[in-house]
Design a protein around this motif. Structure first.
Motif, PDB file in Angstrom:
ATOM      1  N   GLU A   2      -3.657  18.377 -10.482  1.00  0.00           N
ATOM      2  CA  GLU A   2      -2.519  19.260 -10.730  1.00  0.00           C
ATOM      3  C   GLU A   2      -1.408  18.562 -11.503  1.00  0.00           C
ATOM      4  O   GLU A   2      -0.355  19.149 -11.760  1.00  0.00           O
ATOM      5  CB  GLU A   2      -1.961  19.767  -9.401  1.00  0.00           C
ATOM      6  N   GLY A   3      -1.633  17.298 -11.854  1.00  0.00           N
ATOM      7  CA  GLY A   3      -0.635  16.561 -12.619  1.00  0.00           C
ATOM      8  C   GLY A   3       0.339  15.769 -11.787  1.00  0.00           C
ATOM      9  O   GLY A   3       1.330  15.242 -12.316  1.00  0.00           O
ATOM     10  N   LYS A   4       0.080  15.638 -10.485  1.00  0.00           N
ATOM     11  CA  LYS A   4       0.978  14.899  -9.609  1.00  0.00           C
ATOM     12  C   LYS A   4       0.658  13.403  -9.639  1.00  0.00           C
ATOM     13  O   LYS A   4      -0.462  12.985  -9.917  1.00  0.00           O
ATOM     14  CB  LYS A   4       0.851  15.394  -8.163  1.00  0.00           C
ATOM     15  N   ASP A   5       1.669  12.581  -9.352  1.00  0.00           N
ATOM     16  CA  ASP A   5       1.454  11.165  -9.050  1.00  0.00           C
ATOM     17  C   ASP A   5       1.154  11.049  -7.563  1.00  0.00           C
ATOM     18  O   ASP A   5       1.819  11.702  -6.735  1.00  0.00           O
ATOM     19  CB  ASP A   5       2.706  10.349  -9.368  1.00  0.00           C
ATOM     20  N   VAL A   6       0.185  10.215  -7.190  1.00  0.00           N
ATOM     21  CA  VAL A   6      -0.215  10.100  -5.782  1.00  0.00           C
ATOM     22  C   VAL A   6      -0.388   8.644  -5.385  1.00  0.00           C
ATOM     23  O   VAL A   6      -0.646   7.774  -6.229  1.00  0.00           O
ATOM     24  CB  VAL A   6      -1.529  10.866  -5.506  1.00  0.00           C
ATOM     25  N   GLN A   7      -0.250   8.409  -4.089  1.00  0.00           N
ATOM     26  CA  GLN A   7      -0.470   7.086  -3.513  1.00  0.00           C
ATOM     27  C   GLN A   7      -1.028   7.276  -2.106  1.00  0.00           C
ATOM     28  O   GLN A   7      -0.499   8.085  -1.326  1.00  0.00           O
ATOM     29  CB  GLN A   7       0.841   6.302  -3.441  1.00  0.00           C
ATOM     30  N   VAL A   8      -2.101   6.557  -1.762  1.00  0.00           N
ATOM     31  CA  VAL A   8      -2.682   6.594  -0.419  1.00  0.00           C
ATOM     32  C   VAL A   8      -2.496   5.220   0.208  1.00  0.00           C
ATOM     33  O   VAL A   8      -2.834   4.201  -0.404  1.00  0.00           O
ATOM     34  CB  VAL A   8      -4.174   6.969  -0.465  1.00  0.00           C
ATOM     35  N   ALA A   9      -1.953   5.186   1.421  1.00  0.00           N
ATOM     36  CA  ALA A   9      -1.700   3.915   2.108  1.00  0.00           C
ATOM     37  C   ALA A   9      -2.189   3.999   3.548  1.00  0.00           C
ATOM     38  O   ALA A   9      -1.843   4.935   4.274  1.00  0.00           O
ATOM     39  CB  ALA A   9      -0.203   3.595   2.098  1.00  0.00           C
ATOM     40  N   GLY A  10      -3.011   3.040   3.958  1.00  0.00           N
ATOM     41  CA  GLY A  10      -3.464   2.969   5.336  1.00  0.00           C
ATOM     42  C   GLY A  10      -2.387   2.387   6.234  1.00  0.00           C
ATOM     43  O   GLY A  10      -1.655   1.489   5.835  1.00  0.00           O
ATOM     44  N   VAL A  11      -2.287   2.913   7.461  1.00  0.00           N
ATOM     45  CA  VAL A  11      -1.296   2.425   8.426  1.00  0.00           C
ATOM     46  C   VAL A  11      -1.971   2.175   9.768  1.00  0.00           C
ATOM     47  O   VAL A  11      -2.987   2.785  10.091  1.00  0.00           O
ATOM     48  CB  VAL A  11      -0.127   3.419   8.601  1.00  0.00           C
ATOM     49  N   ASP A  12      -1.400   1.262  10.536  1.00  0.00           N
ATOM     50  CA  ASP A  12      -2.064   0.842  11.770  1.00  0.00           C
ATOM     51  C   ASP A  12      -1.449   1.421  13.034  1.00  0.00           C
ATOM     52  O   ASP A  12      -1.920   1.147  14.140  1.00  0.00           O
ATOM     53  CB  ASP A  12      -2.091  -0.686  11.862  1.00  0.00           C
ATOM     54  N   ALA A  13      -0.400   2.245  12.903  1.00  0.00           N
ATOM     55  CA  ALA A  13       0.221   2.822  14.100  1.00  0.00           C
ATOM     56  C   ALA A  13       1.013   4.049  13.706  1.00  0.00           C
ATOM     57  O   ALA A  13       1.438   4.191  12.556  1.00  0.00           O
ATOM     58  CB  ALA A  13       1.144   1.807  14.773  1.00  0.00           C
ATOM     59  N   TYR A  14       1.216   4.935  14.642  1.00  0.00           N
ATOM     60  CA  TYR A  14       2.131   6.053  14.458  1.00  0.00           C
ATOM     61  C   TYR A  14       2.696   6.431  15.821  1.00  0.00           C
ATOM     62  O   TYR A  14       2.213   5.990  16.858  1.00  0.00           O
ATOM     63  CB  TYR A  14       1.458   7.251  13.777  1.00  0.00           C
ATOM     64  N   SER A  15       3.720   7.247  15.793  1.00  0.00           N
ATOM     65  CA  SER A  15       4.380   7.653  17.034  1.00  0.00           C
ATOM     66  C   SER A  15       4.231   9.145  17.241  1.00  0.00           C
ATOM     67  O   SER A  15       4.324   9.932  16.292  1.00  0.00           O
ATOM     68  CB  SER A  15       5.872   7.307  16.969  1.00  0.00           C
ATOM     69  N   THR A  16       4.011   9.556  18.492  1.00  0.00           N
ATOM     70  CA  THR A  16       4.051  10.980  18.845  1.00  0.00           C
ATOM     71  C   THR A  16       5.396  11.334  19.475  1.00  0.00           C
ATOM     72  O   THR A  16       5.527  12.387  20.106  1.00  0.00           O
ATOM     73  CB  THR A  16       2.912  11.343  19.811  1.00  0.00           C
ATOM     74  N   ALA A  41       4.748  -7.503  18.559  1.00  0.00           N
ATOM     75  CA  ALA A  41       5.881  -7.189  19.428  1.00  0.00           C
ATOM     76  C   ALA A  41       6.909  -6.339  18.690  1.00  0.00           C
ATOM     77  O   ALA A  41       7.426  -5.342  19.226  1.00  0.00           O
ATOM     78  CB  ALA A  41       6.527  -8.478  19.939  1.00  0.00           C
ATOM     79  N   GLY A  42       7.193  -6.713  17.435  1.00  0.00           N
ATOM     80  CA  GLY A  42       8.143  -5.939  16.649  1.00  0.00           C
ATOM     81  C   GLY A  42       7.693  -4.505  16.452  1.00  0.00           C
ATOM     82  O   GLY A  42       8.499  -3.564  16.489  1.00  0.00           O
ATOM     83  N   LEU A  43       6.393  -4.311  16.248  1.00  0.00           N
ATOM     84  CA  LEU A  43       5.858  -2.963  16.068  1.00  0.00           C
ATOM     85  C   LEU A  43       6.054  -2.121  17.329  1.00  0.00           C
ATOM     86  O   LEU A  43       6.418  -0.941  17.254  1.00  0.00           O
ATOM     87  CB  LEU A  43       4.380  -3.046  15.707  1.00  0.00           C
ATOM     88  N   ILE A  44       5.827  -2.711  18.491  1.00  0.00           N
ATOM     89  CA  ILE A  44       6.048  -1.991  19.753  1.00  0.00           C
ATOM     90  C   ILE A  44       7.506  -1.562  19.866  1.00  0.00           C
ATOM     91  O   ILE A  44       7.813  -0.416  20.223  1.00  0.00           O
ATOM     92  CB  ILE A  44       5.622  -2.868  20.941  1.00  0.00           C
ATOM     93  N   PHE A  45       8.434  -2.471  19.542  1.00  0.00           N
ATOM     94  CA  PHE A  45       9.863  -2.125  19.604  1.00  0.00           C
ATOM     95  C   PHE A  45      10.176  -0.985  18.634  1.00  0.00           C
ATOM     96  O   PHE A  45      10.932  -0.065  18.957  1.00  0.00           O
ATOM     97  CB  PHE A  45      10.731  -3.342  19.267  1.00  0.00           C
ATOM     98  N   HIS A  46       9.608  -1.059  17.440  1.00  0.00           N
ATOM     99  CA  HIS A  46       9.869  -0.051  16.410  1.00  0.00           C
ATOM    100  C   HIS A  46       9.399   1.335  16.866  1.00  0.00           C
ATOM    101  O   HIS A  46      10.135   2.328  16.760  1.00  0.00           O
ATOM    102  CB  HIS A  46       9.140  -0.458  15.125  1.00  0.00           C
ATOM    103  N   GLU A  47       8.166   1.392  17.379  1.00  0.00           N
ATOM    104  CA  GLU A  47       7.614   2.684  17.772  1.00  0.00           C
ATOM    105  C   GLU A  47       8.334   3.268  18.983  1.00  0.00           C
ATOM    106  O   GLU A  47       8.551   4.484  19.063  1.00  0.00           O
ATOM    107  CB  GLU A  47       6.117   2.546  18.045  1.00  0.00           C
TER     108      GLU A  47
END
Length: 357
Positions: free
Chosen positions: A144-158, A179-185
């Motif tokens: 459709e003419g869009k610029d795209v980027q796909v990035a894998g991630v190792d965590a998310y929050s519900t 540890a930092g990731l736990i604090f962030h989430e």
């Protein structure tokens, strides 16, 4: 957005699951894969305590999970983050990333396409539990003419709707980063403003950084690597400067051929400036080379700045509350209740006070 993990830049972008949809009410296959993917994770959970007690499990796994529980206790006891069942269970997912996030822009715009969900509001990406699905969606947008980027991630929050598990993908990080990731989430569970990604991520990033500094100090360890953090900030500033130049150039309503030339010139300049930064100031640190070796476009720039933009403002807010975490969280919640324009004005003033220190 961070970032870091096995990816060259910490793109800790999160899939904000529309958690109240157990089934896809609209019949949309995208929502179906969200529901199915997250429910599969929930089925894979096992209590961390059970893993620690099982002597047949890997000693390395047990050691690392034991340390996560110490960080988890610290998060609630010291950082005043939610005390619930999140990160008290573990899921072996058998893949390097839990989701793949798809970012997209118009061909001559740096503004991301927005996607709106129940609860989470509008965010600048879509998340997919299968990489193939993310790349197929990216291919359709590219046509459709869009610029795209796909990035894998190792965590998310519900956002506290479920007890989020520790994931095997998260264990690719070192102990400090984990540890930092736990604090962030957990910070996302503490406070979240629908449709204001910059506020949410900057708040969580400040909690992560200051919390990690205090966590390391409490264990008699060295502070987080300041040089590594400084280099990441320099990189982000380089990317944001490119985005701003492109924003200004695209706004000039030039003929398409000139817009295309401007775009190509800016990304060539970005690569040149990165190489100079890496070789002349960082002593050849090639940590971010992988990012620059891929095709770059407007969508590649979307995640940057979301994680860092208001961090100085939250640092000032924390300082104004004399390092009292409970008071800091209350003050941040007061900002969250303001209309967006006023909230941003207050944050800008806070950031100015931090810059003047």
């Amino acid at each position: 957005m961070t970032k870091p993990n096995a990816a060259p830049i910490d793109l800790r972008r999160r899939l904000w699951v529309p958690v109240l949809l157990a089934v896809c009410l609209s019949g949309c296959s995208y929502y179906t894969q969200l529901a199915q993917g997250h429910l599969a994770l929930l089925r894979q959970r096992e209590p961390v305590a059970a893993v620690l007690a099982d002597e047949t499990r890997s000693p390395t796994l047990r050691r690392r999970l034991a340390q996560t529980q110490q960080a988890r206790d610290f998060a609630s006891a010291v950082l005043q983050l939610p005390d619930n069942g999140s990160y008290r269970s573990y899921a072996e997912i058998g893949r390097p990333f839990v989701v793949w996030n798809l970012f997209a822009t118009e061909r001559y715009s740096v503004e991301p396409l927005q996607h709106c969900f129940p609860i989470a509001g509008c965010v600048a990406y879509r998340g997919y539990y299968r990489e193939a699905a993310a790349r197929a969606a990216a291919a359709r947008l590219r046509l459709e003419g869009k610029d795209v980027q796909v990035a894998g991630v190792d965590a998310y929050s519900t956002l506290g709707w479920f007890d989020d598990p520790l994931l095997s993908a998260m264990l690719r990080r070192d102990d400090e980063q984990l540890a930092g990731l736990i604090f962030h989430e957990l910070a996302h569970q503490q406070l979240y403003v629908p449709s204001d990604t910059a506020f949410n991520e900057s708040y969580a990033s400040f909690v992560e950084r200051e919390g990690l500094r205090q966590w390391q100090r409490s264990r008699g360890l060295l502070a987080p690597d300041a040089r590594r953090q400084a280099r990441y900030r320099e990189l982000v500033q380089l990317l944001l400067a490119t985005r701003e130049r492109l924003r200004e150039g695209y706004a000039r309503n030039l003929p398409e051929a000139e817009l295309a030339a401007l775009k190509q010139a800016e990304f060539s300049r970005l690569r040149r400036d990165y190489r100079a930064l890496r070789d002349q100031h960082w002593g050849g640190d090639r940590r971010f080379d992988r990012f620059f070796e891929q095709p770059l476009n407007n969508a590649s720039l979307v995640p940057f700045g979301l994680y860092d933009g208001w961090v100085p403002a939250f640092a000032a807010l924390y300082r104004q509350r004399d390092g009292d975490w409970a008071a800091f969280h209350r003050a941040a919640a007061e900002l969250a209740r303001l209309p967006a324009a006023e909230r941003n004005r207050r944050l800008a003033r806070l950031a100015e006070t931090q810059a003047q220190r």
